[in-house]
Design a protein around this motif. Structure first.
Motif, PDB file in Angstrom:
ATOM      1  N   THR A 103      10.910   4.236  -5.620  1.00 16.17           N
ATOM      2  CA  THR A 103       9.933   3.837  -4.613  1.00 16.17           C
ATOM      3  C   THR A 103      10.506   2.758  -3.700  1.00 16.17           C
ATOM      4  OG1 THR A 103       8.111   4.404  -6.104  1.00 16.17           O
ATOM      5  CG2 THR A 103       7.606   2.920  -4.281  1.00 16.17           C
ATOM      6  N   ARG A 105       0.846  -1.206   0.000  1.00 17.33           N
ATOM      7  CA  ARG A 105       0.000   0.000   0.000  1.00 17.33           C
ATOM      8  C   ARG A 105       0.877   1.250   0.000  1.00 17.33           C
ATOM      9  NH1 ARG A 105      -2.946  -2.818   3.996  1.00 17.33           N
ATOM     10  NH2 ARG A 105      -2.244  -1.326   5.559  1.00 17.33           N
ATOM     11  N   ARG A 106       1.941   1.231   0.802  1.00 17.66           N
ATOM     12  CA  ARG A 106       2.868   2.368   0.834  1.00 17.66           C
ATOM     13  C   ARG A 106       3.584   2.504  -0.501  1.00 17.66           C
ATOM     14  NH1 ARG A 106       3.811   7.253   1.610  1.00 17.66           N
ATOM     15  NH2 ARG A 106       5.895   7.818   2.311  1.00 17.66           N
ATOM     16  N   ARG A 150       2.412   1.704  -3.466  1.00 16.16           N
ATOM     17  CA  ARG A 150       1.476   2.339  -4.405  1.00 16.16           C
ATOM     18  C   ARG A 150       1.346   3.834  -4.148  1.00 16.16           C
ATOM     19  NH1 ARG A 150      -1.506  -2.343  -3.769  1.00 16.16           N
ATOM     20  NH2 ARG A 150      -2.866  -1.340  -2.256  1.00 16.16           N
ATOM     21  N   GLU A 151       1.331   4.233  -2.864  1.00 16.13           N
ATOM     22  CA  GLU A 151       1.237   5.662  -2.524  1.00 16.13           C
ATOM     23  C   GLU A 151       2.416   6.441  -3.097  1.00 16.13           C
ATOM     24  OE1 GLU A 151       1.193   6.015   1.706  1.00 16.13           O
ATOM     25  OE2 GLU A 151      -0.842   5.240   1.900  1.00 16.13           O
ATOM     26  N   ILE A 152       3.615   5.975  -2.813  1.00 17.34           N
ATOM     27  CA  ILE A 152       4.816   6.685  -3.258  1.00 17.34           C
ATOM     28  C   ILE A 152       4.904   6.676  -4.782  1.00 17.34           C
ATOM     29  CG2 ILE A 152       7.351   6.701  -3.260  1.00 17.34           C
ATOM     30  CD1 ILE A 152       7.193   5.516  -0.406  1.00 17.34           C
ATOM     31  N   GLY A 212       2.543   6.278  -6.989  1.00 22.64           N
ATOM     32  CA  GLY A 212       1.481   7.124  -7.550  1.00 22.64           C
ATOM     33  C   GLY A 212       1.810   8.598  -7.454  1.00 22.64           C
ATOM     34  N   GLN A 213       2.404   9.004  -6.339  1.00 24.37           N
ATOM     35  CA  GLN A 213       2.772  10.411  -6.189  1.00 24.37           C
ATOM     36  C   GLN A 213       3.905  10.787  -7.138  1.00 24.37           C
ATOM     37  OE1 GLN A 213       1.017  12.687  -4.219  1.00 24.37           O
ATOM     38  NE2 GLN A 213       2.177  13.990  -5.591  1.00 24.37           N
TER      39      GLN A 213
END
Length: 123
Positions: free
Chosen positions: A63, A34-35, A37-39, A41-42
């Motif tokens: 990432t 999940r982390r 994907r967050e990084i 995606g940003q």
């Protein structure tokens, strides 16, 4: 005669190539993923939303290093030891990768195409 590389048809692409997965064989529900994907995606958003394959690969490696550094920092904050040489090496590699894709945010191009303008006038 030398063969040239060809682009796979959409139905012949891997799950990673068609955007269904970011990493092969990884449970997408884990906290680390999940982390990830967050990084990722940003980073993609910061690049304007549509990176080239090369920039996407660099963003994935960035990432991975960012998460590794976060884990090392969390361990240190909880009283664990940190290998400062490994951490410094990872941080410097991360900085270089991020410099390659650009450290500043880029606005997504929302300029309508000529076809969009013509279609708008025809409607």
């Amino acid at each position: 005669m030398a063969k040239t590389a060809s682009i796979a048809k959409p139905q012949g692409r891997s799950r990673i190539g068609n955007g269904k997965d970011l990493l092969p064989g990884v449970n997408g529900r884990s906290s680390i993923m999940r982390r990830y994907r967050e990084i990722y995606g940003q980073l993609v958003s910061d690049m304007g939303g549509d990176p080239s394959e090369a920039k996407s690969i660099i963003a994935k490696r960035s990432t991975t290093l960012a998460i590794w550094c976060e884990e090392a920092e969390a361990s240190m904050a909880n009283g664990g030891d940190i290998d400062i040489g490994e951490f410094t090496t990872a941080t410097n590699a991360l900085r270089r990768l991020l410099a390659d894709i650009g450290l500043e945010r880029r606005a997504r191009d929302i300029t309508p195409s000529l076809a969009d303008i013509i279609a708008g006038h025809a409607a």
